[in-house]
Design an enzyme around this catalytic site. Structure first.
Site, mmCIF file in Angstrom:
data_model
loop_
_atom_site.group_PDB
_atom_site.id
_atom_site.type_symbol
_atom_site.label_atom_id
_atom_site.label_comp_id
_atom_site.label_asym_id
_atom_site.label_seq_id
_atom_site.Cartn_x
_atom_site.Cartn_y
_atom_site.Cartn_z
ATOM 1 N N ASP A 169 0.878 -1.340 -0.068
ATOM 2 C CA ASP A 169 -0.055 0.162 0.211
ATOM 3 C C ASP A 169 0.830 1.256 0.045
ATOM 4 O O ASP A 169 2.031 1.172 0.592
ATOM 5 C CB ASP A 169 -0.928 -0.141 1.111
ATOM 6 C CG ASP A 169 -2.073 0.798 1.205
ATOM 7 O OD1 ASP A 169 -2.346 1.389 0.058
ATOM 8 O OD2 ASP A 169 -2.750 1.285 2.206
ATOM 9 N N GLY A 170 0.281 2.452 -0.629
ATOM 10 C CA GLY A 170 1.112 3.582 -0.619
ATOM 11 C C GLY A 170 1.702 4.226 -1.795
ATOM 12 O O GLY A 170 2.166 5.277 -1.760
ATOM 13 N N GLY A 221 0.239 5.630 -4.089
ATOM 14 C CA GLY A 221 -0.642 6.883 -4.487
ATOM 15 C C GLY A 221 0.068 7.990 -3.382
ATOM 16 O O GLY A 221 0.254 9.021 -4.161
ATOM 17 N N ARG A 243 -0.781 9.100 -9.746
ATOM 18 C CA ARG A 243 -0.771 8.004 -8.879
ATOM 19 C C ARG A 243 -0.213 7.166 -9.816
ATOM 20 O O ARG A 243 0.392 6.103 -9.236
ATOM 21 C CB ARG A 243 -2.320 7.743 -8.604
ATOM 22 C CG ARG A 243 -2.765 8.730 -7.615
ATOM 23 C CD ARG A 243 -4.186 8.447 -7.282
ATOM 24 N NE ARG A 243 -4.362 6.937 -6.992
ATOM 25 C CZ ARG A 243 -4.449 6.646 -5.520
ATOM 26 N NH1 ARG A 243 -3.898 7.467 -4.644
ATOM 27 N NH2 ARG A 243 -4.176 5.299 -5.454
ATOM 28 N N SER A 259 -7.325 -5.555 -5.533
ATOM 29 C CA SER A 259 -8.312 -6.087 -4.692
ATOM 30 C C SER A 259 -9.705 -5.992 -5.485
ATOM 31 O O SER A 259 -9.877 -5.392 -6.453
ATOM 32 C CB SER A 259 -8.459 -5.270 -3.237
ATOM 33 O OG SER A 259 -8.928 -4.012 -3.599
ATOM 34 N N ASN A 313 -10.814 -2.620 -5.562
ATOM 35 C CA ASN A 313 -9.846 -1.604 -6.340
ATOM 36 C C ASN A 313 -10.762 -1.385 -7.736
ATOM 37 O O ASN A 313 -10.287 -0.393 -8.434
ATOM 38 C CB ASN A 313 -8.465 -2.200 -6.507
ATOM 39 C CG ASN A 313 -7.807 -1.965 -5.366
ATOM 40 O OD1 ASN A 313 -6.635 -2.753 -5.284
ATOM 41 N ND2 ASN A 313 -8.015 -1.116 -4.533
ATOM 42 N N TRP A 314 -11.465 -2.332 -8.193
ATOM 43 C CA TRP A 314 -12.172 -2.055 -9.436
ATOM 44 C C TRP A 314 -13.025 -0.679 -9.348
ATOM 45 O O TRP A 314 -13.295 -0.266 -10.630
ATOM 46 C CB TRP A 314 -12.996 -3.103 -9.665
ATOM 47 C CG TRP A 314 -12.663 -4.682 -10.193
ATOM 48 C CD1 TRP A 314 -12.435 -5.661 -9.480
ATOM 49 C CD2 TRP A 314 -11.761 -4.954 -11.325
ATOM 50 N NE1 TRP A 314 -11.948 -6.756 -10.143
ATOM 51 C CE2 TRP A 314 -11.355 -6.054 -11.416
ATOM 52 C CE3 TRP A 314 -11.263 -4.055 -12.581
ATOM 53 C CZ2 TRP A 314 -10.495 -6.593 -12.320
ATOM 54 C CZ3 TRP A 314 -10.778 -4.785 -13.337
ATOM 55 C CH2 TRP A 314 -10.357 -5.799 -13.504
ATOM 56 N N ARG A 371 2.131 -4.940 6.002
ATOM 57 C CA ARG A 371 1.508 -3.912 5.394
ATOM 58 C C ARG A 371 2.237 -2.742 5.335
ATOM 59 O O ARG A 371 2.539 -2.156 6.413
ATOM 60 C CB ARG A 371 0.157 -3.601 6.010
ATOM 61 C CG ARG A 371 -0.708 -2.594 5.008
ATOM 62 C CD ARG A 371 -2.177 -2.423 5.668
ATOM 63 N NE ARG A 371 -2.720 -1.404 4.550
ATOM 64 C CZ ARG A 371 -3.861 -1.595 3.868
ATOM 65 N NH1 ARG A 371 -4.728 -2.440 4.557
ATOM 66 N NH2 ARG A 371 -4.578 -0.682 3.197
ATOM 67 N N ILE A 425 -6.868 -4.731 7.162
ATOM 68 C CA ILE A 425 -6.663 -5.702 6.539
ATOM 69 C C ILE A 425 -7.100 -5.516 4.945
ATOM 70 O O ILE A 425 -6.797 -6.509 4.316
ATOM 71 C CB ILE A 425 -7.295 -7.117 7.225
ATOM 72 C CG1 ILE A 425 -6.660 -7.384 8.515
ATOM 73 C CG2 ILE A 425 -7.199 -8.281 6.333
ATOM 74 C CD1 ILE A 425 -4.998 -7.629 8.554
HETATM 75 C C1 IPE Z 1 -5.291 -2.750 -0.127
HETATM 76 O O1 IPE Z 1 -4.937 -1.362 -0.489
HETATM 77 C C2 IPE Z 1 -5.295 -3.636 -1.582
HETATM 78 C C3 IPE Z 1 -3.975 -3.808 -2.308
HETATM 79 C C4 IPE Z 1 -2.931 -3.365 -1.480
HETATM 80 C C5 IPE Z 1 -4.108 -4.315 -3.486
HETATM 81 P P1 IPE Z 1 -6.251 -0.273 -0.766
HETATM 82 O O2 IPE Z 1 -5.482 0.838 -0.641
HETATM 83 O O3 IPE Z 1 -7.039 -0.616 -1.646
HETATM 84 O O4 IPE Z 1 -6.800 -0.299 0.646
HETATM 85 P P2 IPE Z 1 -7.690 0.607 1.666
HETATM 86 O O5 IPE Z 1 -8.778 1.317 0.673
HETATM 87 O O6 IPE Z 1 -6.833 1.648 2.093
HETATM 88 O O7 IPE Z 1 -8.456 -0.213 2.671
HETATM 89 C C1 IPE Z 2 -1.445 0.489 -3.350
HETATM 90 O O1 IPE Z 2 -1.410 1.691 -3.322
HETATM 91 C C2 IPE Z 2 -1.621 -0.034 -4.973
HETATM 92 C C3 IPE Z 2 -2.976 -0.541 -4.946
HETATM 93 C C4 IPE Z 2 -3.931 -0.786 -4.091
HETATM 94 C C5 IPE Z 2 -3.362 -1.073 -6.341
HETATM 95 P P1 IPE Z 2 -2.460 2.843 -3.258
HETATM 96 O O2 IPE Z 2 -2.676 3.203 -4.804
HETATM 97 O O3 IPE Z 2 -3.579 2.267 -2.415
HETATM 98 O O4 IPE Z 2 -1.811 3.980 -2.661
HETATM 99 P P2 IPE Z 2 -2.398 4.865 -1.672
HETATM 100 O O5 IPE Z 2 -3.195 4.304 -0.570
HETATM 101 O O6 IPE Z 2 -3.361 5.643 -2.361
HETATM 102 O O7 IPE Z 2 -1.230 5.581 -1.226
HETATM 103 MG MG MG Z 3 -3.989 2.324 -0.611
#
Ligand code: IPE
Ligand code: IPE
Ligand code: MG
Length: 247
Positions: free
Chosen positions: A27-28, A30, A40, A72, A75-76, A195, A202
């Site tokens: 995660d992170g 973005g 992003r 996920s 994420n769609w 994470r 989670i």
């Molecule tokens: C979790 O990250 C999914 C993946 C790392 C693929 P998200 O950024 O989608 O999770 P939330 O929205 O912060 O819970």
């Molecule tokens: C994780 O990074 C990648 C995916 C979930 C695909 P994010 O895109 O969720 O990054 P943040 O949480 O916005 O920083």
């Molecule tokens: Mg995220």
């Protein structure tokens, strides 16, 4: 990638007490981009490079199963251009990494609703899985269009069908039977879940499998995560006492 061992940063790592299965919520991306006034998508591109480093490190130190949460089911619902860019990046990653995975004896596997991925991504995925299917050094699971609740629902559906067909007796539906119908059938449960980006949740990842998993949350953003921190967390894992409900 290379498979050399005994690098300086692995000193102090107990090879006898490695987690068999490490799962990571990447995660992170973005936030990493935002901090640098980038978009992003550029964060996701940088994130893909971190994937490469961590896969290499995991293979080198002898992890048996590495599961990375890449996309996920939720994420769609991101903006269409971001979803398209992620799919394009995934396809590019699979094409560019196929040979490296093969040469490093890594078997690629996907968990999740693969049927929802665009056709060209599915093709690239299938090619990479086929090319590495006989590899035995490490199992690399990519969680794509993955959601733990739908995974469990799918398992329940399969078990119900078998029950109706008389193949399973309702009284015989044990933990083991459920586990055998998940995407992770025959894999050990994760010993360690990492994470990145500090979020204490989670996000619908491996809900069934993490019953006794050790959890580490790091504030590092995924594109900044790498080999050194990965090894440091494994050393920290080795200093924890796992009790599994006993004394
Ligand atoms: C979790 O990250 C999914 C993946 C790392 C693929 P998200 O950024 O989608 O999770 P939330 O929205 O912060 O819970
Ligand atoms: C994780 O990074 C990648 C995916 C979930 C695909 P994010 O895109 O969720 O990054 P943040 O949480 O916005 O920083
Ligand atoms: Mg995220």
């Amino acid at each position: 990638m290379n498979s050399k061992t005994n690098s300086a940063d692995t000193a102090g790592l107990d090879i006898e007490n490695l987690p068999s299965h490490v799962a990571i919520i990447m995660d992170g991306n973005g936030r990493w981009a935002k901090k640098r006034f980038l978009n992003r998508i550029q964060g996701h591109e940088k994130g893909a490079q971190a994937v490469r480093k961590v896969v290499e490190a995991a293979r080198e130190i002898g992890i048996s199963v590495l599961t990375l949460y890449a996309f996920s089911t939720e994420n769609w619902q991101r903006p269409k251009n971001e979803v398209i860019a992620l799919m394009r990046l995934l396809k590019k990653f699979l094409a560019s990494e196929k040979q490296n995975l093969f040469e490093n004896n890594i078997r690629l596997n996907a968990i999740g609703q693969i049927e929802r991925l665009p056709g060209d991504v599915r093709t690239a995925l299938q090619k990479a899985m086929d090319a590495t299917r006989h590899n035995s050094g490490m199992l690399f699971n990519l969680a794509l269009s993955y959601g733990a609740r739908s995974e469990i629902a799918l398992a329940v559906r399969k078990i119900a069908e078998k029950t109706v067909a008389g193949e399973i007796d309702p009284g015989g539906i044990t933990d083991k039977v459920v586990a055998e119908h998940l995407y992770t059938a025959r894999m050990p449960d994760p010993d360690l879940l990492i994470r990145t980006s500090g979020e204490m949740r989670i996000s619908n990842f491996l809900l069934w499998q993490i019953a006794y998993t050790e959890i580490f949350i790091t504030d590092s953003l995924w594109p900044d995560f790498g080999r050194a921190e990965f090894i440091k967390i494994i050393k920290e894992y080795q200093s924890r006492e796992r009790r599994f409900g006993k004394v």
